[in-house]
Design an enzyme around this catalytic site. Structure first.
Site, PDB file in Angstrom:
ATOM      1  N   ASP A 128       0.675  -1.187  -0.208  1.00 43.09           N
ATOM      2  CA  ASP A 128      -0.209   0.090  -0.132  1.00 43.09           C
ATOM      3  C   ASP A 128       0.837   1.277   0.070  1.00 43.09           C
ATOM      4  O   ASP A 128       0.804   2.068   0.904  1.00 43.09           O
ATOM      5  CB  ASP A 128      -0.854  -0.004   1.114  1.00 43.09           C
ATOM      6  CG  ASP A 128      -1.863   1.046   1.248  1.00 43.09           C
ATOM      7  OD1 ASP A 128      -2.322   1.768   0.137  1.00 43.09           O
ATOM      8  OD2 ASP A 128      -2.071   1.512   2.483  1.00 43.09           O
TER       9      ASP A 128
ATOM     10  N   ASN B  48       7.128  -7.045   7.079  1.00 45.95           N
ATOM     11  CA  ASN B  48       5.787  -6.584   7.626  1.00 45.95           C
ATOM     12  C   ASN B  48       4.606  -6.989   6.985  1.00 45.95           C
ATOM     13  O   ASN B  48       4.464  -7.054   5.660  1.00 45.95           O
ATOM     14  CB  ASN B  48       5.584  -4.900   7.281  1.00 45.95           C
ATOM     15  CG  ASN B  48       4.424  -4.234   7.469  1.00 45.95           C
ATOM     16  OD1 ASN B  48       4.211  -3.953   8.480  1.00 45.95           O
ATOM     17  ND2 ASN B  48       3.467  -4.067   6.604  1.00 45.95           N
ATOM     18  N   GLU B  49       3.627  -7.396   7.712  1.00 47.17           N
ATOM     19  CA  GLU B  49       2.513  -8.098   7.243  1.00 47.17           C
ATOM     20  C   GLU B  49       2.521  -8.991   6.168  1.00 47.17           C
ATOM     21  O   GLU B  49       1.835  -8.755   4.928  1.00 47.17           O
ATOM     22  CB  GLU B  49       1.546  -7.243   6.992  1.00 47.17           C
ATOM     23  CG  GLU B  49       1.082  -6.055   7.819  1.00 47.17           C
ATOM     24  CD  GLU B  49      -0.276  -5.202   7.887  1.00 47.17           C
ATOM     25  OE1 GLU B  49      -0.776  -5.342   6.379  1.00 47.17           O
ATOM     26  OE2 GLU B  49      -0.829  -4.784   8.617  1.00 47.17           O
TER      27      GLU B  49
ATOM     28  N   ASN C 170       0.138  -4.898  13.784  1.00 45.95           N
ATOM     29  CA  ASN C 170      -0.416  -3.665  13.222  1.00 45.95           C
ATOM     30  C   ASN C 170      -1.801  -4.125  13.598  1.00 45.95           C
ATOM     31  O   ASN C 170      -2.502  -5.125  13.435  1.00 45.95           O
ATOM     32  CB  ASN C 170      -0.553  -3.702  11.838  1.00 45.95           C
ATOM     33  CG  ASN C 170       0.998  -3.568  11.535  1.00 45.95           C
ATOM     34  OD1 ASN C 170       1.808  -2.854  12.206  1.00 45.95           O
ATOM     35  ND2 ASN C 170       1.605  -3.435  10.251  1.00 45.95           N
TER      36      ASN C 170
ATOM     37  N   TYR D 259      -6.041  -2.785  13.193  1.00 47.02           N
ATOM     38  CA  TYR D 259      -7.049  -1.627  12.554  1.00 47.02           C
ATOM     39  C   TYR D 259      -8.689  -2.078  13.077  1.00 47.02           C
ATOM     40  O   TYR D 259      -9.489  -2.092  12.243  1.00 47.02           O
ATOM     41  CB  TYR D 259      -7.162  -1.964  11.071  1.00 47.02           C
ATOM     42  CG  TYR D 259      -5.758  -1.052  10.853  1.00 47.02           C
ATOM     43  CD1 TYR D 259      -5.510   0.181  10.562  1.00 47.02           C
ATOM     44  CD2 TYR D 259      -4.680  -1.832  10.178  1.00 47.02           C
ATOM     45  CE1 TYR D 259      -4.620   0.844  10.220  1.00 47.02           C
ATOM     46  CE2 TYR D 259      -3.448  -1.468   9.924  1.00 47.02           C
ATOM     47  CZ  TYR D 259      -3.450   0.021   9.929  1.00 47.02           C
ATOM     48  OH  TYR D 259      -2.214   0.769   9.621  1.00 47.02           O
TER      49      TYR D 259
ATOM     50  N   TYR E  50     -10.616  -1.346   9.459  1.00 48.82           N
ATOM     51  CA  TYR E  50     -11.079  -2.233   8.553  1.00 48.82           C
ATOM     52  C   TYR E  50     -11.796  -3.245   9.022  1.00 48.82           C
ATOM     53  O   TYR E  50     -12.567  -4.056   8.341  1.00 48.82           O
ATOM     54  CB  TYR E  50      -9.692  -2.879   7.877  1.00 48.82           C
ATOM     55  CG  TYR E  50      -8.693  -1.931   7.109  1.00 48.82           C
ATOM     56  CD1 TYR E  50      -9.423  -1.472   6.116  1.00 48.82           C
ATOM     57  CD2 TYR E  50      -7.452  -1.653   7.505  1.00 48.82           C
ATOM     58  CE1 TYR E  50      -8.482  -0.483   5.061  1.00 48.82           C
ATOM     59  CE2 TYR E  50      -6.777  -0.897   6.718  1.00 48.82           C
ATOM     60  CZ  TYR E  50      -7.356  -0.189   5.663  1.00 48.82           C
ATOM     61  OH  TYR E  50      -6.389   0.561   4.968  1.00 48.82           O
TER      62      TYR E  50
ATOM     63  N   GLU F  70       1.206  -0.285  14.044  1.00 50.41           N
ATOM     64  CA  GLU F  70       0.281   0.638  13.110  1.00 50.41           C
ATOM     65  C   GLU F  70      -1.068   0.172  13.763  1.00 50.41           C
ATOM     66  O   GLU F  70      -1.398  -0.704  14.266  1.00 50.41           O
ATOM     67  CB  GLU F  70       0.271  -0.323  11.886  1.00 50.41           C
ATOM     68  CG  GLU F  70       1.402  -0.141  11.078  1.00 50.41           C
ATOM     69  CD  GLU F  70       1.200  -0.564   9.593  1.00 50.41           C
ATOM     70  OE1 GLU F  70      -0.048  -0.536   8.953  1.00 50.41           O
ATOM     71  OE2 GLU F  70       1.987  -1.108   8.845  1.00 50.41           O
TER      72      GLU F  70
ATOM     73  N   TRP G   1      -0.070   4.795  12.590  1.00 45.74           N
ATOM     74  CA  TRP G   1       0.028   4.836  11.218  1.00 45.74           C
ATOM     75  C   TRP G   1      -0.861   5.969  10.598  1.00 45.74           C
ATOM     76  O   TRP G   1      -1.934   5.916  10.824  1.00 45.74           O
ATOM     77  CB  TRP G   1      -0.518   3.560  10.748  1.00 45.74           C
ATOM     78  CG  TRP G   1      -0.229   3.217   9.081  1.00 45.74           C
ATOM     79  CD1 TRP G   1      -1.061   3.237   7.947  1.00 45.74           C
ATOM     80  CD2 TRP G   1       0.983   3.044   8.467  1.00 45.74           C
ATOM     81  NE1 TRP G   1      -0.548   3.097   7.115  1.00 45.74           N
ATOM     82  CE2 TRP G   1       1.053   2.973   7.277  1.00 45.74           C
ATOM     83  CE3 TRP G   1       2.262   2.806   9.051  1.00 45.74           C
ATOM     84  CZ2 TRP G   1       2.026   2.670   6.510  1.00 45.74           C
ATOM     85  CZ3 TRP G   1       3.312   2.715   8.368  1.00 45.74           C
ATOM     86  CH2 TRP G   1       3.149   2.468   6.759  1.00 45.74           C
TER      87      TRP G   1
ATOM     88  N   LYS H 265      -4.317   8.253   6.281  1.00 44.95           N
ATOM     89  CA  LYS H 265      -3.870   8.005   7.852  1.00 44.95           C
ATOM     90  C   LYS H 265      -2.883   8.899   8.302  1.00 44.95           C
ATOM     91  O   LYS H 265      -2.675   8.522   9.699  1.00 44.95           O
ATOM     92  CB  LYS H 265      -3.739   6.617   7.967  1.00 44.95           C
ATOM     93  CG  LYS H 265      -4.954   5.423   7.533  1.00 44.95           C
ATOM     94  CD  LYS H 265      -4.676   4.120   8.008  1.00 44.95           C
ATOM     95  CE  LYS H 265      -5.860   3.264   7.548  1.00 44.95           C
ATOM     96  NZ  LYS H 265      -5.531   3.029   5.802  1.00 44.95           N
TER      97      LYS H 265
HETATM   98  C1  BDP Z   1      -1.341  -2.078   6.820  1.00 42.73           C
HETATM   99  C2  BDP Z   1       0.038  -1.967   6.172  1.00 42.73           C
HETATM  100  C3  BDP Z   1       0.352  -0.479   5.463  1.00 42.73           C
HETATM  101  C4  BDP Z   1      -1.025   0.087   5.005  1.00 42.73           C
HETATM  102  C5  BDP Z   1      -2.054   0.111   6.140  1.00 42.73           C
HETATM  103  C6  BDP Z   1      -3.284   0.534   5.683  1.00 42.73           C
HETATM  104  O1  BDP Z   1       1.022  -2.366   6.803  1.00 42.73           O
HETATM  105  O2  BDP Z   1       1.544  -0.554   4.793  1.00 42.73           O
HETATM  106  O3  BDP Z   1      -0.639   1.366   4.576  1.00 42.73           O
HETATM  107  O4  BDP Z   1      -2.335  -1.312   6.452  1.00 42.73           O
HETATM  108  O5  BDP Z   1      -4.002  -0.004   4.947  1.00 42.73           O
HETATM  109  O6  BDP Z   1      -2.065  -3.351   6.572  1.00 42.73           O
HETATM  110  O7  BDP Z   1      -3.353   1.989   5.854  1.00 42.73           O
END
Ligand code: BDP
Length: 598
Positions: free
Chosen positions: A162, A397-398, A462, A464, A468, A500, A545, A565
């Site tokens: 991303d 990462n991820e 990370n 969300y 998400y 994040e 993030w 973000k």
């Molecule tokens: C995470 C990723 C990051 C993305 C972020 C997002 O590590 O690179 O930019 O989500 O969706 O999954 O903003």
């Protein structure tokens, strides 16, 4: 890999400036002799990504050629002359006076070639550099993967990650000279014995043999020296620094180490400090420390991912303004100039390889990616091992399993493929072999297998919840976070950093109650996460993030192709959340304030 310096025995010539540039979509340049110079070229800035310098180059990721001429000083005649590229995304080949000096694969990391036998001192030299950035499934990071849809919505260009896949010569191209027999590498490891600092130095030489050398460490009103005795091109010695002034975020004190061997001499800054993970905490100089700050990106208008020194200084100023003491180089190694500034300014860095969004699709692709991941891990550690600011290596990462979308929402928890565990074991082991002094981490995605985290020293996750997953349902989201943190601690017993968390936010959009994309929602979400973590002693850092909005690929979830973000906009104006964070991180020490934050 030593950063080229200027002193009284070594020289450096920076080739930054306006170069010639030409696209080569047919990849016919070699056949047509473009290494001898480019006809019908257009001017382009180096360093700088090519994409945002011309409208028709924004989506161009194929082969491009750079060229310029340069004289090489006569005074370098008895020296070895090297050409060094700070970073080229993704593949590059260097030509000097029509002859190929070498090629390199992988972005964000430097490479150098000895060009002594290719140059002339009697006239101008033609330097031509090919760079190509095709998105390919086997590259790290990958693109154009069959069946992989970033975030579940169509996107262009088809990255698996991303951020915008900026291309070109993104960091300076340097010429430098070293004596024929020269110091090839220096490794500095610092420790403490009581109040004394211990600085262990290993130096290697190349180009011939030397028998002895010398170390001088100067600073804090003292000078400590030691002799070096070389055997098989290497020598080691330990310096004892009485009552050492330690390097820390609050007092980033740097000594200067000078290594002499034969006629060569190299100086570098040294911060004396220790990093350790113990009983669920990260200890810097034996004191628990919190890594509070951001995931960031190298990103700006026009320069793309090109080194942008004024922006770097400004961003550091903004991070100090907001009270951050740390960040992660998401999702690739940042410039060496930035790492040096971090040493000087006292930021604590999680240093990450370009292994973002690794996929586990088939054995053939995975083998090829593992090769690149190992190469990039080695190149990163070689480059950054002497920076006191680097307190941890992140090897990925991820990474994502094929059923990632279902895992994220908690619907499916399939068994973790053993080959994926094996993949990370190899990466983590290699990082540990190369550096026994720093903790290793791997940054996990929501729903990612816990077996992967079990391999590392610090759990970086990370999260969300509230974006998400459970978007708009903050109370539920925070409850999930609260429980998950406790469970993760119980399961692993290692310090946890949330590397994040955040919410896309359109600067200027306000709503009461806060709705997704509004400044209120971002502020509430970030504050909510900080409050949940504040009571948990095992949380060793909170990194939002993102520091600033940044260029991403086009998709239904990215307004104007930008990930929003950031707590600052892409042009660095603060959103509401930035003011909240400043208040939170800068408030006077209270019992609930995380130790070590500024
Ligand atoms: C995470 C990723 C990051 C993305 C972020 C997002 O590590 O690179 O930019 O989500 O969706 O999954 O903003």
């Amino acid at each position: 890999m030593l950063y080229p310096i200027q002193n009284n025995v070594r020289n450096r010539l920076d080739l930054s400036g306006i170069w010639d540039f030409k696209r080569d979509p047919e990849e016919a340049g070699v056949e047509q002799g473009w290494f001898n110079g480019l006809s019908d070229a257009r001017p382009i800035a180096v360093p700088g990504s090519w994409n945002d310098q011309y409208e028709d180059l924004y989506y161009y990721l194929g082969m491009g050629w750079y060229a310029r001429t340069t004289y090489i000083p006569q005074s370098w005649k008895s020296e070895r002359v090297m050409l060094r590229v700070g970073s080229a995304n993704y593949w590059a080949a260097v030509w000097v006076n029509g002859q190929k000096a070498g090629e390199h694969e992988g972005g964000h990391l430097p490479f150098a070639f000895d060009i002594t036998d290719l140059i002339t001192f009697d006239g101008p030299n033609i330097i031509a550099i090919q760079v190509e950035n095709h998105l390919k499934p086997t590259r790290v990071p990958s693109g154009n993967l069959e069946g992989v849809v970033l975030g579940g919505v169509a996107s262009y260009p088809r990255t698996s990650f991303d951020f915008y896949p900026f291309a070109g010569l993104q960091r300076p191209v340097l010429l430098y000279s070293v004596p024929p027999v020269h110091i090839e590498d220096i490794t500095v490891v610092t420790g403490r014995e009581g109040a004394n600092g211990i600085v262990r130095v290993r130096a290697t030489v190349a180009g011939g043999t030397v028998e002895s050398g010398h170390l001088l460490l100067a600073g804090a009103g003292q000078a400590v020296e030691a002799e070096l005795t070389f055997a098989n091109g290497a020598a080691e010695a330990a310096l004892v620094v009485p009552s050492a002034r330690l390097w820390s975020g609050d007092d980033p004190y740097l000594y200067e180490l000078t290594v002499s061997a034969g006629s060569d001499r190299y100086s570098l800054p040294v911060g004396i400090r220790t990093v350790e993970v113990k009983e669920g905490q990260i200890l810097l100089n034996d004191k628990p420390v919190q890594l509070n700050g951001f995931g960031r990106h190298e990103d700006f208008y026009a320069s793309g991912k090109g080194l942008n020194l004024p922006l770097l200084v400004k961003d550091y100023g903004l991070m100090r303004w907001i009270g951050a003491n740390s960040y992660r180089t998401a999702h690739y190694p940042y410039s060496e100039e930035e790492m040096m500034l971090a040493d000087r300014e006292g930021f604590l860095i999680i240093d990450e390889t370009p292994a973002v969004s690794l996929q586990f699709d088939n054995a053939e692709n995975m083998a090829e990616r593992l090769r690149m991941c190992l190469q990039q891990t080695e190149e990163l550690i070689n480059r950054d091992k002497n920076h006191p600011s680097v307190v941890m290596w992140s090897v990925a990462n991820e990474p994502m399993l094929p059923d990632q979308m279902a895992r994220m929402s908690g619907e499916v928890q399939s068994a973790t493929p053993p080959e994926s565990i094996d993949f990370f074991r190899k990466l983590v082991d290699r990082a540990r072999q190369l550096d026994v002094t720093r903790p290793i981490t791997l940054v996990g995605i929501m729903g990612g297998p816990s077996e992967w985290h079990a391999l590392t020293d610090v759990i970086c996750i990370n999260r969300y919840w509230g974006w998400y997953v459970l978007g708009g349902e903050l109370a539920k989201a925070l409850d999930r976070l609260d429980k998950e943190l406790d469970e993760t601690w119980k399961q692993h017993g290692k310090p946890i950093i949330i590397t994040e968390f955040g919410a896309d936010t359109l600067a200027g959009l306000h709503a009461l109650p806060g709705v997704m994309w509004s400044e209120e929602y971002q502020t509430e979400l970030i504050r909510g996460y900080l409050d949940v973590a504040a009571d948990k002693a095992f949380v060793a850092g909170m990194q939002i993030w993102n520091f600033a909005d940044f260029a991403a690929v086009q998709s239904a979830g990215r307004v104007g192709g930008v990930n929003m973000k950031g707590v600052f906009t892409r042009t660095r104006t603060p959103k509401m959340a930035a003011h909240m964070l400043r208040e939170y991180w800068m408030r006077p020490v209270t019992l609930s304030r995380p130790a070590g934050s500024r």
